[in-house]
Design a protein around this motif. Structure first.
Motif, PDB file in Angstrom:
ATOM      1  N   GLN A   1      12.939  -0.857  -4.146  1.00  0.00           N
ATOM      2  CA  GLN A   1      11.948  -1.408  -2.973  1.00  0.00           C
ATOM      3  C   GLN A   1      11.380  -2.815  -3.527  1.00  0.00           C
ATOM      4  O   GLN A   1      11.178  -3.573  -2.523  1.00  0.00           O
ATOM      5  N   TYR A   2      10.537  -2.660  -4.417  1.00  0.00           N
ATOM      6  CA  TYR A   2       9.806  -3.992  -4.845  1.00  0.00           C
ATOM      7  C   TYR A   2      10.730  -4.839  -5.241  1.00  0.00           C
ATOM      8  O   TYR A   2      10.528  -6.240  -4.712  1.00  0.00           O
ATOM      9  N   ARG A   3      11.987  -4.664  -5.747  1.00  0.00           N
ATOM     10  CA  ARG A   3      12.867  -5.722  -6.005  1.00  0.00           C
ATOM     11  C   ARG A   3      13.486  -6.375  -4.365  1.00  0.00           C
ATOM     12  O   ARG A   3      13.720  -7.472  -4.522  1.00  0.00           O
ATOM     13  N   GLU A   4      14.060  -5.621  -3.729  1.00  0.00           N
ATOM     14  CA  GLU A   4      14.365  -5.727  -2.498  1.00  0.00           C
ATOM     15  C   GLU A   4      13.480  -6.725  -1.813  1.00  0.00           C
ATOM     16  O   GLU A   4      13.766  -7.786  -1.140  1.00  0.00           O
ATOM     17  N   ILE A   5      12.391  -6.277  -1.579  1.00  0.00           N
ATOM     18  CA  ILE A   5      11.167  -7.181  -0.997  1.00  0.00           C
ATOM     19  C   ILE A   5      10.778  -8.559  -1.681  1.00  0.00           C
ATOM     20  O   ILE A   5      10.812  -9.719  -1.091  1.00  0.00           O
ATOM     21  N   THR A   6      10.845  -8.467  -2.905  1.00  0.00           N
ATOM     22  CA  THR A   6      10.530  -9.690  -3.674  1.00  0.00           C
ATOM     23  C   THR A   6      11.650 -10.614  -3.719  1.00  0.00           C
ATOM     24  O   THR A   6      11.537 -11.744  -3.369  1.00  0.00           O
TER      25      THR A   6
ATOM     26  N   GLN B   1       1.660   5.540  -7.791  1.00  0.00           N
ATOM     27  CA  GLN B   1       0.552   5.668  -8.326  1.00  0.00           C
ATOM     28  C   GLN B   1      -0.214   6.896  -8.151  1.00  0.00           C
ATOM     29  O   GLN B   1      -0.912   7.361  -9.088  1.00  0.00           O
ATOM     30  N   ASP B   2      -0.315   7.398  -7.114  1.00  0.00           N
ATOM     31  CA  ASP B   2      -1.012   8.563  -6.878  1.00  0.00           C
ATOM     32  C   ASP B   2      -0.336  10.213  -7.523  1.00  0.00           C
ATOM     33  O   ASP B   2      -0.901  11.092  -7.088  1.00  0.00           O
ATOM     34  N   GLN B   3       0.934   9.893  -8.060  1.00  0.00           N
ATOM     35  CA  GLN B   3       1.377  11.083  -8.803  1.00  0.00           C
ATOM     36  C   GLN B   3       0.826  11.035 -10.221  1.00  0.00           C
ATOM     37  O   GLN B   3       0.242  10.411 -10.811  1.00  0.00           O
ATOM     38  N   ASP B   4       1.332  12.451 -10.491  1.00  0.00           N
ATOM     39  CA  ASP B   4       0.976  12.631 -12.198  1.00  0.00           C
ATOM     40  C   ASP B   4       1.371  11.598 -12.671  1.00  0.00           C
ATOM     41  O   ASP B   4       2.490  10.876 -12.555  1.00  0.00           O
TER      42      ASP B   4
ATOM     43  N   ARG C   1       0.687  -1.278  -0.017  1.00  0.00           N
ATOM     44  CA  ARG C   1       0.027  -0.079   0.043  1.00  0.00           C
ATOM     45  C   ARG C   1       0.931   1.244  -0.055  1.00  0.00           C
ATOM     46  O   ARG C   1       0.531   2.030  -0.912  1.00  0.00           O
ATOM     47  N   VAL C   2       1.785   1.256   0.730  1.00  0.00           N
ATOM     48  CA  VAL C   2       2.914   2.352   0.821  1.00  0.00           C
ATOM     49  C   VAL C   2       3.473   2.649  -0.284  1.00  0.00           C
ATOM     50  O   VAL C   2       3.642   3.702  -0.881  1.00  0.00           O
ATOM     51  N   LEU C   3       4.118   1.475  -0.877  1.00  0.00           N
ATOM     52  CA  LEU C   3       4.797   1.570  -2.149  1.00  0.00           C
ATOM     53  C   LEU C   3       3.928   2.379  -3.214  1.00  0.00           C
ATOM     54  O   LEU C   3       4.263   2.988  -4.125  1.00  0.00           O
ATOM     55  N   ARG C   4       2.789   1.775  -3.219  1.00  0.00           N
ATOM     56  CA  ARG C   4       1.887   2.149  -4.537  1.00  0.00           C
ATOM     57  C   ARG C   4       1.564   3.376  -4.342  1.00  0.00           C
ATOM     58  O   ARG C   4       1.534   4.270  -5.407  1.00  0.00           O
ATOM     59  N   THR C   5       0.996   3.911  -3.105  1.00  0.00           N
ATOM     60  CA  THR C   5       0.950   5.326  -3.023  1.00  0.00           C
ATOM     61  C   THR C   5       1.859   6.422  -3.287  1.00  0.00           C
ATOM     62  O   THR C   5       1.818   7.310  -3.893  1.00  0.00           O
ATOM     63  N   GLY C   6       3.234   5.768  -3.107  1.00  0.00           N
ATOM     64  CA  GLY C   6       4.417   6.665  -3.432  1.00  0.00           C
ATOM     65  C   GLY C   6       4.501   6.651  -5.091  1.00  0.00           C
ATOM     66  O   GLY C   6       5.173   7.852  -5.568  1.00  0.00           O
TER      67      GLY C   6
ATOM     68  N   THR D   1      11.407  10.144 -12.397  1.00  0.00           N
ATOM     69  CA  THR D   1      12.467   8.987 -12.711  1.00  0.00           C
ATOM     70  C   THR D   1      12.858   8.680 -11.345  1.00  0.00           C
ATOM     71  O   THR D   1      12.898   7.358 -11.077  1.00  0.00           O
ATOM     72  N   GLU D   2      13.494   9.551 -10.885  1.00  0.00           N
ATOM     73  CA  GLU D   2      14.094   9.063  -9.550  1.00  0.00           C
ATOM     74  C   GLU D   2      13.205   8.190  -8.416  1.00  0.00           C
ATOM     75  O   GLU D   2      13.368   7.477  -7.743  1.00  0.00           O
ATOM     76  N   GLU D   3      11.572   8.897  -8.215  1.00  0.00           N
ATOM     77  CA  GLU D   3      10.925   8.107  -7.409  1.00  0.00           C
ATOM     78  C   GLU D   3      10.411   6.964  -7.710  1.00  0.00           C
ATOM     79  O   GLU D   3      10.235   6.033  -7.174  1.00  0.00           O
ATOM     80  N   LEU D   4      10.512   6.816  -9.189  1.00  0.00           N
ATOM     81  CA  LEU D   4      10.252   5.433  -9.880  1.00  0.00           C
ATOM     82  C   LEU D   4      11.202   4.517  -9.541  1.00  0.00           C
ATOM     83  O   LEU D   4      10.965   3.113  -9.297  1.00  0.00           O
ATOM     84  N   ARG D   5      12.550   4.737  -9.730  1.00  0.00           N
ATOM     85  CA  ARG D   5      13.746   4.090  -9.555  1.00  0.00           C
ATOM     86  C   ARG D   5      13.613   3.398  -7.983  1.00  0.00           C
ATOM     87  O   ARG D   5      13.740   2.469  -7.829  1.00  0.00           O
TER      88      ARG D   5
END
Length: 142
Positions: free
Chosen positions: A125-130, A108-111, A101-106, A116-120
């Motif tokens: 973070q997705y990679r680390e958790i996975t 998805q809720d943006q324009d 939920r926290v990752l997605r709001t970071g 690019t830095e925020e997406l990186r």
């Protein structure tokens, strides 16, 4: 029947305790790295625990207690192990749901023009958790 301590199940020093997650490798040997990063990079710190240390200690004690009561009351020991397994699975699920939920709001809720830095950072973070989850899914000893 009296409980005899020398016949109680004893943990093996070399055996992996399934209730205590092993520290995940932060960078598998075969995984591609992000450009300009290395495993020693401060940008590549491990994420927070999936279960807090204090809670892991309590869960480990519960598992040990279940193992120690098996001789005197096998059914009760297995019932406690079952309840413990359910508690651990629920805690993992709740923690992962909140992280997602926290990752997605970071991002998805943006324009649609998210930086690019925020997406990186989100991708890292997705990679680390996975990677942590995939490492946990491997049989013990690998």
């Amino acid at each position: 029947m009296s409980h005899n301590a020398e016949h109680a199940p004893q943990p093996q020093p070399a055996a992996r305790n399934p209730a205590t997650p092993q520290a995940p490798r932060t960078e598998p040997a075969h995984a591609p790295r992000e450009p300009g990063t290395s495993t020693a990079s401060p940008d590549r710190t491990p994420g927070p625990d999936l279960i807090a240390q204090g809670e892991r200690d309590k869960l480990t004690r519960r598992l040990q207690q279940a193992l120690n009561t098996f001789v005197d009351n096998p059914r009760q020991a297995v019932e406690e192990a079952d309840a413990l397994f359910d508690d651990v699975a629920t805690q993992f699920t709740d923690t992962l749901t909140e992280r997602r939920r926290v990752l997605r709001t970071g991002w998805q809720d943006q324009d649609t023009d998210a930086q690019t830095e925020e997406l990186r950072i989100a991708l890292r973070q997705y990679r680390e958790i996975t990677e942590r989850l995939l490492h946990m899914s491997a049989p013990a000893g690998r």
